[in-house]
Design a protein around this motif. Structure first.
Motif, PDB file in Angstrom:
ATOM      1  N   GLU A  33       0.827  -1.207   0.000  1.00 39.06           N
ATOM      2  CA  GLU A  33       0.000   0.000   0.000  1.00 39.06           C
ATOM      3  C   GLU A  33       0.861   1.256   0.000  1.00 39.06           C
ATOM      4  O   GLU A  33       0.582   2.205  -0.732  1.00 39.06           O
ATOM      5  N   ALA A  63       1.002   4.099  -2.931  1.00 44.75           N
ATOM      6  CA  ALA A  63       0.732   5.518  -2.629  1.00 44.75           C
ATOM      7  C   ALA A  63       1.885   6.396  -3.102  1.00 44.75           C
ATOM      8  O   ALA A  63       1.665   7.422  -3.764  1.00 44.75           O
ATOM      9  N   HIS A  93      -3.568   8.198   6.176  1.00 39.12           N
ATOM     10  CA  HIS A  93      -3.589   8.002   4.725  1.00 39.12           C
ATOM     11  C   HIS A  93      -4.983   7.539   4.300  1.00 39.12           C
ATOM     12  O   HIS A  93      -5.469   6.518   4.779  1.00 39.12           O
ATOM     13  N   MET A 142      -7.183   6.302   1.230  1.00 38.74           N
ATOM     14  CA  MET A 142      -6.926   5.676  -0.063  1.00 38.74           C
ATOM     15  C   MET A 142      -8.214   5.198  -0.699  1.00 38.74           C
ATOM     16  O   MET A 142      -9.041   4.565  -0.037  1.00 38.74           O
ATOM     17  N   LEU A 144      -4.926   1.673  -6.825  1.00 34.45           N
ATOM     18  CA  LEU A 144      -5.093   2.890  -6.040  1.00 34.45           C
ATOM     19  C   LEU A 144      -5.458   4.007  -7.010  1.00 34.45           C
ATOM     20  O   LEU A 144      -4.667   4.368  -7.872  1.00 34.45           O
ATOM     21  N   TYR A 166      -6.194   9.400  -3.464  1.00 38.50           N
ATOM     22  CA  TYR A 166      -5.366   9.384  -2.254  1.00 38.50           C
ATOM     23  C   TYR A 166      -5.321  10.774  -1.640  1.00 38.50           C
ATOM     24  O   TYR A 166      -5.364  11.782  -2.348  1.00 38.50           O
ATOM     25  N   ARG A 223      -3.427  12.592   2.249  1.00 33.36           N
ATOM     26  CA  ARG A 223      -2.882  12.357   3.583  1.00 33.36           C
ATOM     27  C   ARG A 223      -3.347  13.503   4.476  1.00 33.36           C
ATOM     28  O   ARG A 223      -3.459  14.647   4.029  1.00 33.36           O
TER      29      ARG A 223
END
Length: 146
Positions: free
Chosen positions: A15, A19, A47, A49, A56, A59, A61
């Motif tokens: 993962e 990312a 995070h 996602m 993915l 995304y 953060r």
């Protein structure tokens, strides 16, 4: 799109790799912007996602107040190029706002928005403040949602 929210320790190496790869694909290659994406802040981030099967596609953060800005914040907001126009940007943004509220108990969220996305972020309750500035050569403005 299926959304997952994980802190750094919960991320699998696969993962994390996906990312970082997607962030590089969008922010470094697509936007032709040379900058240090791996900035030592991922370990403090939440995070968010968005997945389509094993791909993915979106995304962000998120940070609690004091870890990036004085306010809680959301950054590295992106959608994979061939998945844009499907509403995934709105979905990942809504999920990120909810994650900040739930995890950090914060109602005030700050972002550093690329100028061309101001209307998009306004649709999520963010308001501009301050002057425009260049961040990594791209015009940005601070926005806050309270």
């Amino acid at each position: 799109m299926e959304i997952e929210v994980k802190n750094f320790e919960e991320l699998s190496s696969k993962e994390l790799y996906k990312a970082l790869q997607l962030r590089s694909e969008v922010f470094v290659v697509e936007q032709d912007c040379v900058y240090q994406d791996i900035d030592g802040k991922d370990e403090r981030a939440l995070h968010v996602m968005g997945w389509e099967n094993d791909i993915l596609v979106a995304y962000t953060r998120c940070f609690q107040a004091g870890d990036y800005f004085d306010e809680a914040s959301i950054g590295r907001i992106l959608v994979r190029e061939n998945y844009r126009k499907l509403g995934y940007g709105h979905e990942i943004t809504k999920a990120s706002i909810e994650a900040v509220k739930t995890k950090y108990k914060a109602d005030t969220i700050k972002i550093s928005a690329q100028i061309y996305l101001v209307i998009f972020y306004e649709s999520h309750g963010f308001k501009t403040f301050g002057d425009r500035y260049l961040e990594d050569g791209i015009p940005h403005i601070a926005m806050v949602r309270a």
